[in-house]
Scaffold this motif. Sequence first.
Motif, mmCIF file in Angstrom:
data_model
loop_
_atom_site.group_PDB
_atom_site.id
_atom_site.type_symbol
_atom_site.label_atom_id
_atom_site.label_comp_id
_atom_site.label_asym_id
_atom_site.label_seq_id
_atom_site.Cartn_x
_atom_site.Cartn_y
_atom_site.Cartn_z
ATOM 1 N N THR A 56 -17.712 39.353 -36.276
ATOM 2 C CA THR A 56 -16.813 38.404 -35.622
ATOM 3 C C THR A 56 -16.147 37.464 -36.619
ATOM 4 O O THR A 56 -15.059 36.971 -36.373
ATOM 5 C CB THR A 56 -17.604 37.589 -34.583
ATOM 6 N N TYR A 57 -16.798 37.260 -37.790
ATOM 7 C CA TYR A 57 -16.243 36.336 -38.773
ATOM 8 C C TYR A 57 -15.338 37.042 -39.789
ATOM 9 O O TYR A 57 -14.794 36.419 -40.695
ATOM 10 C CB TYR A 57 -17.372 35.612 -39.531
ATOM 11 N N CYS A 58 -15.213 38.373 -39.664
ATOM 12 C CA CYS A 58 -14.465 39.123 -40.678
ATOM 13 C C CYS A 58 -13.387 40.010 -40.055
ATOM 14 O O CYS A 58 -12.207 39.909 -40.392
ATOM 15 C CB CYS A 58 -15.436 39.964 -41.500
ATOM 16 N N GLY A 101 -14.676 46.752 -49.587
ATOM 17 C CA GLY A 101 -13.690 47.160 -48.585
ATOM 18 C C GLY A 101 -13.459 46.024 -47.600
ATOM 19 O O GLY A 101 -13.624 44.863 -47.969
ATOM 20 N N GLY A 102 -13.232 46.397 -46.408
ATOM 21 C CA GLY A 102 -13.650 47.488 -45.548
ATOM 22 C C GLY A 102 -15.095 47.894 -45.873
ATOM 23 O O GLY A 102 -15.811 47.193 -46.565
ATOM 24 N N GLU A 103 -15.489 49.000 -45.318
ATOM 25 C CA GLU A 103 -16.818 49.517 -45.630
ATOM 26 C C GLU A 103 -16.657 50.659 -46.638
ATOM 27 O O GLU A 103 -16.199 51.745 -46.286
ATOM 28 C CB GLU A 103 -17.517 49.980 -44.353
ATOM 29 N N PRO A 104 -17.047 50.409 -47.897
ATOM 30 C CA PRO A 104 -16.761 51.408 -48.946
ATOM 31 C C PRO A 104 -17.407 52.764 -48.695
ATOM 32 O O PRO A 104 -16.853 53.784 -49.091
ATOM 33 C CB PRO A 104 -17.305 50.760 -50.220
ATOM 34 N N LEU A 132 -21.741 47.790 -55.812
ATOM 35 C CA LEU A 132 -21.109 48.129 -54.540
ATOM 36 C C LEU A 132 -21.620 47.175 -53.468
ATOM 37 O O LEU A 132 -22.812 46.869 -53.438
ATOM 38 C CB LEU A 132 -21.521 49.568 -54.200
ATOM 39 N N THR A 133 -20.719 46.736 -52.595
ATOM 40 C CA THR A 133 -21.131 45.922 -51.450
ATOM 41 C C THR A 133 -20.956 46.746 -50.184
ATOM 42 O O THR A 133 -19.876 47.278 -49.944
ATOM 43 C CB THR A 133 -20.266 44.646 -51.343
ATOM 44 N N THR A 134 -22.002 46.838 -49.389
ATOM 45 C CA THR A 134 -21.956 47.689 -48.189
ATOM 46 C C THR A 134 -22.631 47.001 -47.015
ATOM 47 O O THR A 134 -23.498 46.148 -47.213
ATOM 48 C CB THR A 134 -22.661 49.040 -48.468
ATOM 49 N N VAL A 156 -26.196 44.476 -50.132
ATOM 50 C CA VAL A 156 -26.150 44.885 -48.728
ATOM 51 C C VAL A 156 -25.961 43.635 -47.874
ATOM 52 O O VAL A 156 -26.678 42.647 -48.049
ATOM 53 C CB VAL A 156 -27.454 45.609 -48.313
ATOM 54 N N SER A 157 -25.009 43.686 -46.973
ATOM 55 C CA SER A 157 -24.795 42.556 -46.069
ATOM 56 C C SER A 157 -25.721 42.702 -44.872
ATOM 57 O O SER A 157 -25.820 43.780 -44.293
ATOM 58 C CB SER A 157 -23.343 42.525 -45.591
ATOM 59 N N LEU A 158 -26.397 41.642 -44.529
ATOM 60 C CA LEU A 158 -27.357 41.698 -43.409
ATOM 61 C C LEU A 158 -27.495 40.281 -42.855
ATOM 62 O O LEU A 158 -28.118 39.425 -43.479
ATOM 63 C CB LEU A 158 -28.720 42.207 -43.923
ATOM 64 N N PHE A 228 -19.907 30.333 -44.363
ATOM 65 C CA PHE A 228 -18.810 30.955 -43.597
ATOM 66 C C PHE A 228 -17.485 30.417 -44.140
ATOM 67 O O PHE A 228 -17.247 29.215 -44.180
ATOM 68 C CB PHE A 228 -19.007 30.602 -42.124
ATOM 69 N N MET A 229 -16.617 31.344 -44.568
ATOM 70 C CA MET A 229 -15.369 30.923 -45.225
ATOM 71 C C MET A 229 -14.142 31.197 -44.357
ATOM 72 O O MET A 229 -14.165 32.078 -43.498
ATOM 73 C CB MET A 229 -15.190 31.679 -46.540
ATOM 74 N N ASP A 230 -13.064 30.510 -44.676
ATOM 75 C CA ASP A 230 -11.795 30.679 -43.966
ATOM 76 C C ASP A 230 -10.959 31.769 -44.622
ATOM 77 O O ASP A 230 -9.772 31.579 -44.875
ATOM 78 C CB ASP A 230 -11.023 29.354 -43.938
ATOM 79 N N SER A 234 -7.678 35.450 -39.276
ATOM 80 C CA SER A 234 -7.995 35.890 -37.922
ATOM 81 C C SER A 234 -9.414 35.573 -37.472
ATOM 82 O O SER A 234 -9.807 35.983 -36.397
ATOM 83 C CB SER A 234 -7.763 37.405 -37.819
ATOM 84 N N ASN A 235 -10.211 34.878 -38.315
ATOM 85 C CA ASN A 235 -11.614 34.725 -37.922
ATOM 86 C C ASN A 235 -11.918 33.397 -37.218
ATOM 87 O O ASN A 235 -13.082 33.076 -36.989
ATOM 88 C CB ASN A 235 -12.557 34.961 -39.117
ATOM 89 N N GLY A 236 -10.888 32.649 -36.862
ATOM 90 C CA GLY A 236 -11.075 31.438 -36.072
ATOM 91 C C GLY A 236 -11.957 30.409 -36.755
ATOM 92 O O GLY A 236 -12.710 29.694 -36.110
ATOM 93 N N GLU A 362 -6.307 39.445 -45.273
ATOM 94 C CA GLU A 362 -7.617 39.700 -44.658
ATOM 95 C C GLU A 362 -8.598 40.249 -45.698
ATOM 96 O O GLU A 362 -8.230 41.039 -46.565
ATOM 97 C CB GLU A 362 -7.472 40.702 -43.501
ATOM 98 N N MET A 363 -9.861 39.855 -45.549
ATOM 99 C CA MET A 363 -10.901 40.241 -46.512
ATOM 100 C C MET A 363 -11.142 41.760 -46.505
ATOM 101 O O MET A 363 -11.466 42.359 -47.516
ATOM 102 C CB MET A 363 -12.182 39.524 -46.176
ATOM 103 N N SER A 364 -10.986 42.373 -45.350
ATOM 104 C CA SER A 364 -11.221 43.817 -45.249
ATOM 105 C C SER A 364 -10.209 44.599 -46.078
ATOM 106 O O SER A 364 -10.463 45.718 -46.507
ATOM 107 C CB SER A 364 -11.133 44.259 -43.791
#
Length: 368
Positions: A56-58, A101-104, A132-134, A156-158, A228-230, A234-236, A362-364
């Motif tokens: 929701t934040y990305c 990415g996105g999801e690499p 790599l970030t996944t 790894v994002s979790l 949480f960053m701006d 689009s992430n409000g 956008e970050m993606s």
Amino acid sequence: MTERVVIPIAERRYDAALPAVPDTPAVPVGRLLDARGRRLHDLRVSVTDRCNFRCTYCMPKSVFGADYAFLPQTSLLSFEEIVRLVRVFAAHGVEKVRLTGGEPLLRKDLERLVAMLAQLRTPAGAPLDLTLTTNGSLLARKAAALRDAGLTRLTVSLDALDDATFRAMNDVDFPVADVLAGIDAATAVGFRSIKVNVVVKRGVNDGQVVPLVRHFRGSGHVVRFIEFMDVGASNGWRLDDVVPSREVLRTIDAVFPLEPLDPNYTGEVAERWRMRDGGGEIGLISSVTEPFCTDCSRARLSTEGRLYTCLFATAGHDLRALVRGGATDAQIAGAVAHLWERRVDRYSEARSSETAGLRKIEMSYIGG
Ligand code: SAM
């Protein structure tokens, strides 16, 4: 005593107008420094703008819905184009490359790209620090191939251990057990000190801080809490949703007493702490409350080959046009140097409610 968090006020409207690159820019020699004396040391490469999560934040579903137009395959840099650009960057000081990415791991045959990048060397003859970030969703399947291809490190994002909270945050009902299985698989094939990134949002997953630290205690992996960053538009983002790192620190310290550690290197984004009882290390990434622009040495290459000199940029320079237009490596290096040497970005230090509303990339797309 209540601690006050001070958010820097903008001195001026943040403007990231791109310097025009001449047709024949001067060819640089050696490492590059920007207009504030910051080295070009890290390159983040976004290999796809697609992701199978809708955090929701990305990538909120309201924007990245079923009818969202992702980039067509022909727009993406090919592996060969990425390797060529990374080789040029490495010749001018880049030592660390992060695939993102996105999801690499959605990019087909990503391990082939890893194997190609693992062959590159710095001018001193060292291999690149390749990472790599996944989101970890495909990691159980891919960990061994990535390791065999030469990937040295992994993030790894979790965002939660609690399954319901995790499913709500990824917004595609993805179970946390599968990400944990991915981390276990990566550990089993030999990845050490995996970084586990947690974006903390107030009232959403701030109750997960201690459970996450407890879960990874003694594993050798490093849980890092990110404010949480701006990013993007689009992430409000609202300042009220940011949990300042100092608060996260106090929460952990109350359960697992902490002591500070020195940075591994200048410009490291995470502040390092370790548990006094030997339980391991944690990190705090405070880009909102304690911006680290002063040492920022990162450039970003978007999925379609645009070069961004700040995560919060509003525009990037089209390196793909140079690559596909027949430019030589020297001409590409000249363009990169021209842009980097004029870089004055310091968005996080200039952040305000006004800048938060800018049409940022956008970050993606730009790569997290
Ligand atoms: N899909 C991969 C992943 O999930 O790690 C890589 C891309 S993702 C954009 C990279 C990182 O950016 C993740 O750790 C994610 O949590 C973080 N991120 C995305 N949006 C953010 C935001 N608004 N504030 C802070 N971190 C954010």
